[in-house]
Design a protein around this motif. Structure first.
Motif, PDB file in Angstrom:
ATOM      1  N   ALA A   1       0.837  -1.196   0.000  1.00  0.00           N
ATOM      2  CA  ALA A   1       0.000   0.000   0.000  1.00  0.00           C
ATOM      3  C   ALA A   1       0.874   1.248   0.000  1.00  0.00           C
ATOM      4  CB  ALA A   1      -0.912   0.004   1.225  1.00  0.00           C
ATOM      5  N   GLU A   2       2.082   1.106   0.549  1.00  0.00           N
ATOM      6  CA  GLU A   2       2.976   2.258   0.663  1.00  0.00           C
ATOM      7  C   GLU A   2       4.391   1.767   0.940  1.00  0.00           C
ATOM      8  OE1 GLU A   2       2.289   6.458   2.834  1.00  0.00           O
ATOM      9  OE2 GLU A   2       2.732   4.845   4.258  1.00  0.00           O
ATOM     10  N   LEU A   3       5.363   2.546   0.531  1.00  0.00           N
ATOM     11  CA  LEU A   3       6.762   2.283   0.828  1.00  0.00           C
ATOM     12  C   LEU A   3       7.447   3.631   1.035  1.00  0.00           C
ATOM     13  CD1 LEU A   3       9.053   0.150   1.041  1.00  0.00           C
ATOM     14  CD2 LEU A   3       9.480   0.525  -1.392  1.00  0.00           C
ATOM     15  N   ARG A   4       7.942   3.841   2.254  1.00  0.00           N
ATOM     16  CA  ARG A   4       8.570   5.125   2.572  1.00  0.00           C
ATOM     17  C   ARG A   4       9.879   4.898   3.308  1.00  0.00           C
ATOM     18  NH1 ARG A   4       5.849   9.613   1.834  1.00  0.00           N
ATOM     19  NH2 ARG A   4       7.112  10.747   3.346  1.00  0.00           N
ATOM     20  N   THR A   5      10.817   5.816   3.100  1.00  0.00           N
ATOM     21  CA  THR A   5      12.108   5.736   3.776  1.00  0.00           C
ATOM     22  C   THR A   5      12.359   6.990   4.603  1.00  0.00           C
ATOM     23  OG1 THR A   5      14.424   5.093   3.450  1.00  0.00           O
ATOM     24  CG2 THR A   5      13.565   6.823   2.014  1.00  0.00           C
ATOM     25  N   GLU A   6      13.191   6.836   5.615  1.00  0.00           N
ATOM     26  CA  GLU A   6      13.674   7.954   6.433  1.00  0.00           C
ATOM     27  C   GLU A   6      15.197   7.982   6.304  1.00  0.00           C
ATOM     28  OE1 GLU A   6      12.406   7.164  10.403  1.00  0.00           O
ATOM     29  OE2 GLU A   6      10.341   6.717   9.794  1.00  0.00           O
ATOM     30  N   LEU A   7      15.737   9.120   5.916  1.00  0.00           N
ATOM     31  CA  LEU A   7      17.186   9.269   5.771  1.00  0.00           C
ATOM     32  C   LEU A   7      17.718  10.129   6.913  1.00  0.00           C
ATOM     33  CD1 LEU A   7      17.452  10.034   1.934  1.00  0.00           C
ATOM     34  CD2 LEU A   7      17.691   7.813   3.071  1.00  0.00           C
ATOM     35  N   ARG A   8      18.825   9.705   7.480  1.00  0.00           N
ATOM     36  CA  ARG A   8      19.479  10.506   8.519  1.00  0.00           C
ATOM     37  C   ARG A   8      20.975  10.226   8.495  1.00  0.00           C
ATOM     38  NH1 ARG A   8      20.858   7.066  12.659  1.00  0.00           N
ATOM     39  NH2 ARG A   8      19.607   5.151  12.875  1.00  0.00           N
ATOM     40  N   LEU A   9      21.735  11.156   9.037  1.00  0.00           N
ATOM     41  CA  LEU A   9      23.172  10.969   9.202  1.00  0.00           C
ATOM     42  C   LEU A   9      23.479  10.503  10.619  1.00  0.00           C
ATOM     43  CD1 LEU A   9      24.703  14.097   7.395  1.00  0.00           C
ATOM     44  CD2 LEU A   9      24.556  11.749   6.534  1.00  0.00           C
ATOM     45  N   SER A  10      24.551   9.734  10.752  1.00  0.00           N
ATOM     46  CA  SER A  10      25.015   9.372  12.084  1.00  0.00           C
ATOM     47  C   SER A  10      25.476  10.629  12.816  1.00  0.00           C
ATOM     48  CB  SER A  10      26.161   8.363  11.986  1.00  0.00           C
ATOM     49  OG  SER A  10      27.245   8.918  11.268  1.00  0.00           O
ATOM     50  N   GLU A  11      25.632  10.539  14.122  1.00  0.00           N
ATOM     51  CA  GLU A  11      25.992  11.710  14.916  1.00  0.00           C
ATOM     52  C   GLU A  11      27.299  12.343  14.465  1.00  0.00           C
ATOM     53  OE1 GLU A  11      25.952  11.024  19.082  1.00  0.00           O
ATOM     54  OE2 GLU A  11      23.822  10.470  19.154  1.00  0.00           O
ATOM     55  N   ASP A  12      28.249  11.516  14.037  1.00  0.00           N
ATOM     56  CA  ASP A  12      29.535  12.069  13.592  1.00  0.00           C
ATOM     57  C   ASP A  12      29.542  12.402  12.099  1.00  0.00           C
ATOM     58  OD1 ASP A  12      29.608   9.576  12.444  1.00  0.00           O
ATOM     59  OD2 ASP A  12      31.378   8.877  13.540  1.00  0.00           O
ATOM     60  N   GLY A  13      28.428  12.168  11.422  1.00  0.00           N
ATOM     61  CA  GLY A  13      28.317  12.522  10.010  1.00  0.00           C
ATOM     62  C   GLY A  13      29.042  11.605   9.053  1.00  0.00           C
ATOM     63  N   THR A  14      29.551  10.477   9.531  1.00  0.00           N
ATOM     64  CA  THR A  14      30.333   9.586   8.669  1.00  0.00           C
ATOM     65  C   THR A  14      29.494   8.499   8.010  1.00  0.00           C
ATOM     66  OG1 THR A  14      30.881   8.107  10.507  1.00  0.00           O
ATOM     67  CG2 THR A  14      32.387   9.962  10.079  1.00  0.00           C
ATOM     68  N   GLU A  15      28.221   8.397   8.389  1.00  0.00           N
ATOM     69  CA  GLU A  15      27.363   7.360   7.816  1.00  0.00           C
ATOM     70  C   GLU A  15      25.987   7.933   7.491  1.00  0.00           C
ATOM     71  OE1 GLU A  15      29.012   3.223   9.810  1.00  0.00           O
ATOM     72  OE2 GLU A  15      27.400   4.311  10.829  1.00  0.00           O
ATOM     73  N   LEU A  16      25.451   7.461   6.379  1.00  0.00           N
ATOM     74  CA  LEU A  16      24.079   7.756   6.004  1.00  0.00           C
ATOM     75  C   LEU A  16      23.249   6.517   6.310  1.00  0.00           C
ATOM     76  CD1 LEU A  16      21.923   9.537   4.545  1.00  0.00           C
ATOM     77  CD2 LEU A  16      22.623   8.404   2.421  1.00  0.00           C
ATOM     78  N   VAL A  17      22.129   6.708   7.009  1.00  0.00           N
ATOM     79  CA  VAL A  17      21.269   5.586   7.400  1.00  0.00           C
ATOM     80  C   VAL A  17      19.904   5.763   6.740  1.00  0.00           C
ATOM     81  CG1 VAL A  17      20.217   4.328   9.310  1.00  0.00           C
ATOM     82  CG2 VAL A  17      22.473   5.383   9.607  1.00  0.00           C
ATOM     83  N   ALA A  18      19.433   4.695   6.107  1.00  0.00           N
ATOM     84  CA  ALA A  18      18.112   4.697   5.479  1.00  0.00           C
ATOM     85  C   ALA A  18      17.259   3.611   6.122  1.00  0.00           C
ATOM     86  CB  ALA A  18      18.230   4.452   3.980  1.00  0.00           C
ATOM     87  N   VAL A  19      16.134   4.009   6.709  1.00  0.00           N
ATOM     88  CA  VAL A  19      15.185   3.054   7.279  1.00  0.00           C
ATOM     89  C   VAL A  19      13.939   3.057   6.395  1.00  0.00           C
ATOM     90  CG1 VAL A  19      13.823   2.394   9.295  1.00  0.00           C
ATOM     91  CG2 VAL A  19      16.061   3.488   9.600  1.00  0.00           C
ATOM     92  N   THR A  20      13.692   1.952   5.727  1.00  0.00           N
ATOM     93  CA  THR A  20      12.613   1.870   4.730  1.00  0.00           C
ATOM     94  C   THR A  20      11.523   0.947   5.233  1.00  0.00           C
ATOM     95  OG1 THR A  20      14.308   2.154   3.021  1.00  0.00           O
ATOM     96  CG2 THR A  20      12.132   1.427   2.302  1.00  0.00           C
ATOM     97  N   ARG A  21      10.307   1.513   5.341  1.00  0.00           N
ATOM     98  CA  ARG A  21       9.194   0.782   5.917  1.00  0.00           C
ATOM     99  C   ARG A  21       8.118   0.477   4.863  1.00  0.00           C
ATOM    100  NH1 ARG A  21       9.973   1.038  11.347  1.00  0.00           N
ATOM    101  NH2 ARG A  21      11.277   2.774  12.101  1.00  0.00           N
ATOM    102  N   PRO A  22       7.870  -0.794   4.605  1.00  0.00           N
ATOM    103  CA  PRO A  22       6.780  -1.135   3.696  1.00  0.00           C
ATOM    104  C   PRO A  22       5.471  -1.268   4.469  1.00  0.00           C
ATOM    105  CG  PRO A  22       8.003  -3.106   4.255  1.00  0.00           C
ATOM    106  CD  PRO A  22       8.651  -1.967   5.004  1.00  0.00           C
ATOM    107  N   LYS A  23       4.391  -0.863   3.847  1.00  0.00           N
ATOM    108  CA  LYS A  23       3.063  -1.089   4.397  1.00  0.00           C
ATOM    109  C   LYS A  23       2.333  -1.983   3.412  1.00  0.00           C
ATOM    110  CE  LYS A  23      -1.132   1.300   5.947  1.00  0.00           C
ATOM    111  NZ  LYS A  23      -1.788   2.626   6.105  1.00  0.00           N
ATOM    112  N   ARG A  24       1.996  -3.171   3.851  1.00  0.00           N
ATOM    113  CA  ARG A  24       1.380  -4.131   2.936  1.00  0.00           C
ATOM    114  C   ARG A  24      -0.082  -3.804   2.682  1.00  0.00           C
ATOM    115  NH1 ARG A  24       2.123  -9.905   5.106  1.00  0.00           N
ATOM    116  NH2 ARG A  24       2.450  -8.952   7.140  1.00  0.00           N
ATOM    117  N   ALA A  25      -0.499  -4.050   1.462  1.00  0.00           N
ATOM    118  CA  ALA A  25      -1.892  -3.768   1.072  1.00  0.00           C
ATOM    119  C   ALA A  25      -2.857  -4.720   1.765  1.00  0.00           C
ATOM    120  CB  ALA A  25      -2.016  -3.896  -0.433  1.00  0.00           C
TER     121      ALA A  25
END
Length: 296
Positions: A272-296
């Motif tokens: 039904a939906e697929l969305r991601t949240e992007l953020r940097l680690s506290e020291d800025g050395t890593e990009l983190v993507a958390v992707t959440r699917p919502k099933r129909a």
């Protein structure tokens, strides 16, 4: 006796099957590994353990055993007890070794050799993990597209849609569960040498400041792909656990392929939906993507 490499049916989406029990091995702590000639169960991969193991049941002559874990095991040419995890001394798929799906039960299953087992995967859990895994691949393609302008030179590796493959080049870890996939990317010197910049330029702001716009762009692309209900399939050269499988998705922009040993949706309309949240680690050395699917 040398055991044959397990044949698996999970790439086609199977969640049930029947097969003969060909071995039972104690694992310690009261647990045992039941090996069948074929199985629908997806085991934890010991080399890239991104997708958790299938759980479910194994039933023999009316007696049901809970499968509490499912592991990849390897047996050398001289036979013996299957090795698991870091104890496996050879590369995955070594042709002199047998590669087995180990159905882990937490009780002594008794004498099962030669008997037929009915194997049943927890289908709802499998569907949730498949949604997270397909979402992980779609996120990779959408993120590669959104970050393409930040490459100052060709890094020498592109994804299936022709964009510089940030996902592959920067990947540190990828972990999924029934709720989401979490992908962590290194933004270090190695990536910078390949041509990627997280710094501000005349064309765009620093990556930290650009995250809201990048997140919006990625989510817009993901929404369009879900709306297109693109078909998904897994191509396999053979039934063996060690076969090198490839995920295919017929996106509006063209067919996308990624080598993958996990389980997946059959078409994106299952979401039904697929969305991601992007953020940097506290020291800025890593990009983190958390992707959440919502099933129909």
């Amino acid at each position: 006796m040398t055991l044959p490499t397990t044949h698996v049916s999970f790439p086609a989406g199977a969640v049930t099957g029947e097969s003969t029990v060909i071995a039972v091995h104690p694992l310690g702590d009261g647990r045992h590994a039941v090996v069948t000639g074929a199985t629908p169960f997806h085991p934890l991969d010991h080399t890239w353990p991104d997708q958790p193991a299938d759980l479910g049941t194994l039933t023999v002559d009316g007696t049901e055993l809970a499968v509490v874990d499912c592991l990849t095991g390897a047996v050398g040419p001289d036979g013996g007890t299957p090795l698991v995890g870091a104890d496996i001394p050879v590369r995955r798929g070594d042709e002199e070794w047998s590669w087995l799906v180990l159905h882990v039960v937490d009780t002594d299953p008794g004498d099962l050799l030669g008997r037929t087992a009915v194997l049943t995967v927890d289908a709802d859990r499998r569907a949730a993990l498949s949604a997270s895994h397909s979402g992980c691949h779609l996120l990779a393609l959408a993120l590669n597209e959104a970050l393409a302008p930040r490459w100052r030179k060709d890094p020498g590796r592109s994804d299936a849609l022709g964009h510089p493959d940030f996902d592959s080049l920067a990947m540190a870890t990828s972990v999924m569960d029934t709720e989401a996939s979490t992908d962590t990317y290194r933004l270090g010197k190695s990536l910078k040498k390949k041509g990627f910049t997280a710094d501000a330029t005349d064309e765009f702001p620093a990556l930290a400041d650009a995250l809201p716009a990048l997140t919006e762009a990625v989510n817009a692309r993901l929404a369009a792909w879900v709306a297109a209900d693109a078909p998904v399939r897994i191509e396999v050269p053979g039934p063996e656990l060690t076969a090198r499988r490839q995920w295919h998705c017929e996106l509006p922009e063209g067919g996308a392929q990624i080598f993958c040993g996990g389980t997946h949706l059959h078409h994106l309309g299952e979401l039904a939906e697929l969305r991601t949240e992007l953020r940097l680690s506290e020291d800025g050395t890593e990009l983190v993507a958390v992707t959440r699917p919502k099933r129909a």
